[in-house]
Scaffold this active site. Structure first.
Site, PDB file in Angstrom:
ATOM      1  N   ARG A 105      68.662 -21.034 -42.900  1.00 61.01           N
ATOM      2  CA  ARG A 105      67.662 -21.327 -41.885  1.00 61.01           C
ATOM      3  C   ARG A 105      66.936 -22.595 -42.328  1.00 61.01           C
ATOM      4  O   ARG A 105      66.263 -22.610 -43.355  1.00 61.01           O
ATOM      5  CB  ARG A 105      66.662 -20.180 -41.734  1.00 61.01           C
ATOM      6  CG  ARG A 105      65.551 -20.436 -40.700  1.00 61.01           C
ATOM      7  CD  ARG A 105      64.572 -19.261 -40.678  1.00 61.01           C
ATOM      8  NE  ARG A 105      63.411 -19.523 -39.845  1.00 61.01           N
ATOM      9  CZ  ARG A 105      63.297 -19.216 -38.555  1.00 61.01           C
ATOM     10  NH1 ARG A 105      64.316 -18.627 -37.945  1.00 61.01           N
ATOM     11  NH2 ARG A 105      62.198 -19.478 -37.883  1.00 61.01           N
ATOM     12  N   HIS A 132      70.129 -22.170 -32.162  1.00 58.73           N
ATOM     13  CA  HIS A 132      69.592 -20.895 -32.670  1.00 58.73           C
ATOM     14  C   HIS A 132      70.506 -19.761 -32.185  1.00 58.73           C
ATOM     15  O   HIS A 132      70.125 -18.929 -31.364  1.00 58.73           O
ATOM     16  CB  HIS A 132      68.168 -20.700 -32.149  1.00 58.73           C
ATOM     17  CG  HIS A 132      67.365 -19.711 -32.942  1.00 58.73           C
ATOM     18  ND1 HIS A 132      67.904 -18.918 -33.922  1.00 58.73           N
ATOM     19  CD2 HIS A 132      66.039 -19.379 -32.876  1.00 58.73           C
ATOM     20  CE1 HIS A 132      66.964 -18.152 -34.433  1.00 58.73           C
ATOM     21  NE2 HIS A 132      65.824 -18.412 -33.830  1.00 58.73           N
ATOM     22  N   GLN A 135      69.593 -15.867 -32.305  1.00 62.46           N
ATOM     23  CA  GLN A 135      68.575 -15.520 -31.308  1.00 62.46           C
ATOM     24  C   GLN A 135      69.219 -15.287 -29.947  1.00 62.46           C
ATOM     25  O   GLN A 135      68.801 -14.410 -29.189  1.00 62.46           O
ATOM     26  CB  GLN A 135      67.533 -16.633 -31.204  1.00 62.46           C
ATOM     27  CG  GLN A 135      66.409 -16.359 -30.203  1.00 62.46           C
ATOM     28  CD  GLN A 135      65.490 -15.240 -30.644  1.00 62.46           C
ATOM     29  OE1 GLN A 135      64.999 -15.254 -31.773  1.00 62.46           O
ATOM     30  NE2 GLN A 135      65.228 -14.284 -29.777  1.00 62.46           N
ATOM     31  N   ASP A 227      58.821 -20.893 -25.160  1.00 65.57           N
ATOM     32  CA  ASP A 227      58.771 -21.011 -26.607  1.00 65.57           C
ATOM     33  C   ASP A 227      57.533 -21.830 -26.956  1.00 65.57           C
ATOM     34  O   ASP A 227      56.884 -22.410 -26.066  1.00 65.57           O
ATOM     35  CB  ASP A 227      60.048 -21.709 -27.117  1.00 65.57           C
ATOM     36  CG  ASP A 227      60.211 -21.656 -28.629  1.00 65.57           C
ATOM     37  OD1 ASP A 227      59.447 -20.907 -29.280  1.00 65.57           O
ATOM     38  OD2 ASP A 227      61.081 -22.369 -29.152  1.00 65.57           O
ATOM     39  N   CYS A 268      60.932 -16.031 -28.107  1.00 65.59           N
ATOM     40  CA  CYS A 268      61.576 -15.789 -29.403  1.00 65.59           C
ATOM     41  C   CYS A 268      60.564 -15.515 -30.510  1.00 65.59           C
ATOM     42  O   CYS A 268      60.946 -15.043 -31.588  1.00 65.59           O
ATOM     43  CB  CYS A 268      62.476 -16.958 -29.773  1.00 65.59           C
ATOM     44  SG  CYS A 268      61.632 -18.549 -29.852  1.00 65.59           S
ATOM     45  N   ARG A 313      67.076  -8.743 -32.864  1.00 66.55           N
ATOM     46  CA  ARG A 313      67.563  -9.701 -33.862  1.00 66.55           C
ATOM     47  C   ARG A 313      68.294  -8.953 -34.974  1.00 66.55           C
ATOM     48  O   ARG A 313      69.313  -9.418 -35.492  1.00 66.55           O
ATOM     49  CB  ARG A 313      66.395 -10.498 -34.462  1.00 66.55           C
ATOM     50  CG  ARG A 313      65.703 -11.471 -33.531  1.00 66.55           C
ATOM     51  CD  ARG A 313      66.578 -12.618 -33.087  1.00 66.55           C
ATOM     52  NE  ARG A 313      67.191 -13.341 -34.193  1.00 66.55           N
ATOM     53  CZ  ARG A 313      66.556 -14.197 -35.006  1.00 66.55           C
ATOM     54  NH1 ARG A 313      65.263 -14.422 -34.855  1.00 66.55           N
ATOM     55  NH2 ARG A 313      67.211 -14.832 -35.969  1.00 66.55           N
TER      56      ARG A 313
END
Length: 333
Positions: A105, A132, A135, A227, A268, A313
């Site tokens: 990440r 991503h 996600q 987001d 998210c 997730r």
């Protein structure tokens, strides 16, 4: 099919493969809820390499590894020489010789790609500035849980349209056959290269893609997605983003424009919806705002599925790890 393969970005996988991972995640969620053991990775060691801070990604990979019988090892930016005294390729070779799988990440997509090219073990992208992918699996799993399917649904993303979330939602929707609209100011819309990829994928599924700066395009939305307005590493851009994106806040007035009482809200996370964080307290002091990309009213409403989405997730990351490292019998995808 999946064995030994890295999970770096959505466009590396076919529609059928992504569908398989989503459905496998739904199955694994049921196993966990029923407390049925599923240790497909017993005896494996997993490196969790983090340049960027994280709550959901770190927690999900850690619990997923434990549930699958593997041993996770967290390696933060101050724990390894990655990118400082040792090249990405050299780091990959060292970690690949000691671990069975690597999660990354961080900032640059090139770094996670280089890890995968040199490690000799599966590498999973927990987030980069461009994509991503883990996600996305959680998001479309959540949509399927709510509506029974995602194909043909209308997803609207509103806000900063040139970040990793907008990129991934645009392309993954196109791959899966979901109609997607990106609503953002003209200078914050997805790059033309990303749009081109999405349109190519949409020709195979019939997904309808729309990119606009007009908030009235939320009409008919089944999902409203937003987001944060300032991504990690862009903390100096609050002045311009707040001014530019306030008209794109997700609030009750925007939801009314959908004309769909069943429309849900997704994010998210983390979200700036109240003053209960140090960052929002600072923003409030400077801009006299109590909410940014979404109002507290919408965030806490029955329309919001953000915590179901966050839990997913775990299950989708577990599916990716098991499928790529667990020697599963998958006859056809």
């Amino acid at each position: 099919m999946f064995q030994g393969k890295s999970f770096l970005k959505e466009i590396d996988f076919t529609k059928d493969e992504l569908v398989y991972l989503i459905d496998f995640a739904i199955h694994l969620k049921k196993l966990k809820q029923a407390k049925i053991s599923h240790q497909y990775l017993a005896g494996k060691n997993i490196a969790l390499l983090f340049e960027k801070t994280s709550t959901r990604t770190r927690a999900a990979f850690t619990v997923a590894a434990n549930d699958l019988g593997a041993q996770p090892e967290f390696l933060g930016q101050n724990d390894v020489q990655f990118g400082k005294k040792e090249s990405t390729a050299d780091t990959a070779k060292v970690l690949g010789a000691m671990f069975d799988g690597i999660q990354f990440r961080g900032f640059k997509q090139n770094d996670v790609e280089s890890l995968a090219q040199n490690a000799g073990v599966p590498v999973w992208n927990g987030l980069t500035d461009t994509w991503h992918p883990t996600q996305m699996l959680a998001d479309f799993m959540t949509i399927k849980e709510v509506f029974g399917d995602y194909v043909g649904k209308n997803l609207v993303y509103i806000g900063d349209g040139r970040n990793n979330m907008a990129n991934s939602l645009l392309v993954t929707s196109a791959i899966l056959g979901v109609n997607v609209t990106i609503i953002a100011p003209n200078d914050l819309q997805p790059e033309l290269e990303i749009q081109k990829i999405a349109h190519e994928k949409a020709t195979l599924t019939g997904a309808v893609l729309t990119i606009t700066d007009d908030t009235s395009a939320v009409k008919g939305a089944d999902v409203i997605y937003t987001d944060v307005w300032v991504s990690m590493g862009e903390e100096d851009k609050y002045d311009e983003r707040v001014q530019k994106l306030l008209p794109y806040q997700v609030n009750a007035a925007l939801f009314a424009k959908t004309e769909n009482e069943n429309c849900i809200f997704m994010h998210c996370l983390p979200a700036f919806h109240d003053l209960n964080t140090r960052t929002m307290a600072e923003i409030h002091e400077k801009y006299d705002l109590t909410e940014l990309e979404v109002t507290d009213e919408i965030f806490k409403s029955v329309k919001s599925v953000v915590f179901q989405e966050a839990e997913n997730r775990l299950h989708t990351i577990k599916a990716v790890m098991a499928a790529t490292l667990g020697n599963l019998f998958i006859p056809k995808v």
